[in-house]
Design a protein around this motif. Sequence first.
Motif, PDB file in Angstrom:
ATOM      1  N   HIS A 168       3.875  19.890  10.242  1.00 56.67           N
ATOM      2  CA  HIS A 168       4.669  19.480  11.396  1.00 56.67           C
ATOM      3  C   HIS A 168       3.844  19.361  12.676  1.00 56.67           C
ATOM      4  O   HIS A 168       4.398  19.437  13.773  1.00 56.67           O
ATOM      5  CB  HIS A 168       5.829  20.459  11.601  1.00 56.67           C
ATOM      6  CG  HIS A 168       6.712  20.558  10.393  1.00 56.67           C
ATOM      7  ND1 HIS A 168       7.499  19.518   9.977  1.00 56.67           N
ATOM      8  CD2 HIS A 168       6.900  21.550   9.505  1.00 56.67           C
ATOM      9  CE1 HIS A 168       8.143  19.876   8.881  1.00 56.67           C
ATOM     10  NE2 HIS A 168       7.796  21.108   8.571  1.00 56.67           N
ATOM     11  N   THR A 202      -0.916  15.807  11.936  1.00 59.17           N
ATOM     12  CA  THR A 202      -0.337  15.195  10.741  1.00 59.17           C
ATOM     13  C   THR A 202       0.252  13.826  11.075  1.00 59.17           C
ATOM     14  O   THR A 202       0.057  12.865  10.324  1.00 59.17           O
ATOM     15  CB  THR A 202       0.724  16.118  10.117  1.00 59.17           C
ATOM     16  OG1 THR A 202       0.048  17.279   9.627  1.00 59.17           O
ATOM     17  CG2 THR A 202       1.459  15.440   8.976  1.00 59.17           C
ATOM     18  N   VAL A 203       0.940  13.735  12.194  1.00 54.42           N
ATOM     19  CA  VAL A 203       1.500  12.444  12.615  1.00 54.42           C
ATOM     20  C   VAL A 203       0.378  11.420  12.776  1.00 54.42           C
ATOM     21  O   VAL A 203       0.469  10.287  12.295  1.00 54.42           O
ATOM     22  CB  VAL A 203       2.308  12.598  13.923  1.00 54.42           C
ATOM     23  CG1 VAL A 203       2.726  11.245  14.480  1.00 54.42           C
ATOM     24  CG2 VAL A 203       3.516  13.494  13.698  1.00 54.42           C
ATOM     25  N   ILE A 252      -1.164  10.452   9.310  1.00 53.54           N
ATOM     26  CA  ILE A 252      -0.283   9.560   8.545  1.00 53.54           C
ATOM     27  C   ILE A 252      -0.349   8.148   9.113  1.00 53.54           C
ATOM     28  O   ILE A 252      -0.498   7.166   8.369  1.00 53.54           O
ATOM     29  CB  ILE A 252       1.163  10.090   8.538  1.00 53.54           C
ATOM     30  CG1 ILE A 252       1.244  11.354   7.677  1.00 53.54           C
ATOM     31  CG2 ILE A 252       2.143   9.021   8.031  1.00 53.54           C
ATOM     32  CD1 ILE A 252       2.565  12.105   7.799  1.00 53.54           C
ATOM     33  N   TYR A 253      -0.244   8.027  10.411  1.00 51.84           N
ATOM     34  CA  TYR A 253      -0.287   6.708  11.048  1.00 51.84           C
ATOM     35  C   TYR A 253      -1.622   6.001  10.746  1.00 51.84           C
ATOM     36  O   TYR A 253      -1.636   4.838  10.343  1.00 51.84           O
ATOM     37  CB  TYR A 253      -0.075   6.835  12.557  1.00 51.84           C
ATOM     38  CG  TYR A 253      -0.204   5.513  13.267  1.00 51.84           C
ATOM     39  CD1 TYR A 253       0.837   4.582  13.223  1.00 51.84           C
ATOM     40  CD2 TYR A 253      -1.369   5.185  13.949  1.00 51.84           C
ATOM     41  CE1 TYR A 253       0.707   3.356  13.841  1.00 51.84           C
ATOM     42  CE2 TYR A 253      -1.496   3.961  14.573  1.00 51.84           C
ATOM     43  CZ  TYR A 253      -0.468   3.044  14.522  1.00 51.84           C
ATOM     44  OH  TYR A 253      -0.607   1.820  15.126  1.00 51.84           O
ATOM     45  N   ARG A 260      -1.948   5.114   6.890  1.00 48.98           N
ATOM     46  CA  ARG A 260      -1.067   3.996   6.510  1.00 48.98           C
ATOM     47  C   ARG A 260      -1.558   2.680   7.110  1.00 48.98           C
ATOM     48  O   ARG A 260      -1.548   1.652   6.455  1.00 48.98           O
ATOM     49  CB  ARG A 260       0.368   4.268   6.938  1.00 48.98           C
ATOM     50  CG  ARG A 260       1.087   5.246   6.018  1.00 48.98           C
ATOM     51  CD  ARG A 260       2.578   5.241   6.223  1.00 48.98           C
ATOM     52  NE  ARG A 260       3.188   3.919   6.263  1.00 48.98           N
ATOM     53  CZ  ARG A 260       3.466   3.165   5.200  1.00 48.98           C
ATOM     54  NH1 ARG A 260       3.161   3.587   4.000  1.00 48.98           N
ATOM     55  NH2 ARG A 260       4.039   1.983   5.345  1.00 48.98           N
ATOM     56  N   ALA A 277       1.554   9.223   1.749  1.00 52.20           N
ATOM     57  CA  ALA A 277       1.619   9.488   3.188  1.00 52.20           C
ATOM     58  C   ALA A 277       3.077   9.525   3.641  1.00 52.20           C
ATOM     59  O   ALA A 277       3.468  10.388   4.440  1.00 52.20           O
ATOM     60  CB  ALA A 277       0.827   8.439   3.965  1.00 52.20           C
ATOM     61  N   ASP A 278       3.890   8.625   3.117  1.00 52.80           N
ATOM     62  CA  ASP A 278       5.320   8.640   3.449  1.00 52.80           C
ATOM     63  C   ASP A 278       5.995   9.912   2.946  1.00 52.80           C
ATOM     64  O   ASP A 278       6.868  10.460   3.615  1.00 52.80           O
ATOM     65  CB  ASP A 278       6.027   7.417   2.871  1.00 52.80           C
ATOM     66  CG  ASP A 278       5.859   6.188   3.739  1.00 52.80           C
ATOM     67  OD1 ASP A 278       5.491   6.328   4.923  1.00 52.80           O
ATOM     68  OD2 ASP A 278       6.101   5.075   3.226  1.00 52.80           O
ATOM     69  N   ARG A 289       5.282  12.512   5.414  1.00 57.26           N
ATOM     70  CA  ARG A 289       6.071  12.250   6.630  1.00 57.26           C
ATOM     71  C   ARG A 289       7.522  12.678   6.448  1.00 57.26           C
ATOM     72  O   ARG A 289       8.137  13.236   7.357  1.00 57.26           O
ATOM     73  CB  ARG A 289       6.010  10.757   6.969  1.00 57.26           C
ATOM     74  CG  ARG A 289       6.768  10.370   8.226  1.00 57.26           C
ATOM     75  CD  ARG A 289       6.660   8.880   8.520  1.00 57.26           C
ATOM     76  NE  ARG A 289       7.153   8.027   7.458  1.00 57.26           N
ATOM     77  CZ  ARG A 289       8.435   7.722   7.237  1.00 57.26           C
ATOM     78  NH1 ARG A 289       9.363   8.234   8.022  1.00 57.26           N
ATOM     79  NH2 ARG A 289       8.780   6.926   6.252  1.00 57.26           N
TER      80      ARG A 289
END
Length: 115
Positions: free
Chosen positions: A41, A45-46, A49-50, A53, A89-90, A93
């Motif tokens: 969280h 991590t955000v 992932i971005y 992807r 990755a999703d 998320r």
Amino acid sequence: MYQFSYSEIRQESGADSRERERQALDRAIELMERAETAGAHSSETVEAIYATRTLWSILVEDLANPDNSLSEELRASLISIGLWVMREADAIRLGKAKSFRGIIDVTAMIREGLE
């Protein structure tokens, strides 16, 4: 984030384009490793992932281009890997998975294959 098109890469030497791809994969791996340490969280991590992807979306798009000089079989395999990475990755998320380890390992293998 690293963004490049196949037409831009085609104008470079093979070694130059592989080096750019390695750098982009290295950056994605670095971000995922930070996220792995920071937790599911976290802002790391955000960002991971971005970036992951985005990178794999670009790579898949380039691999799908009929002008890509890789063999059709290799392109199809790499596209499958890219789609898997994006699904994983999703899953992170969405909280269905917590670890980047699998994505990191696969991305590192692809990066090593560029050497």
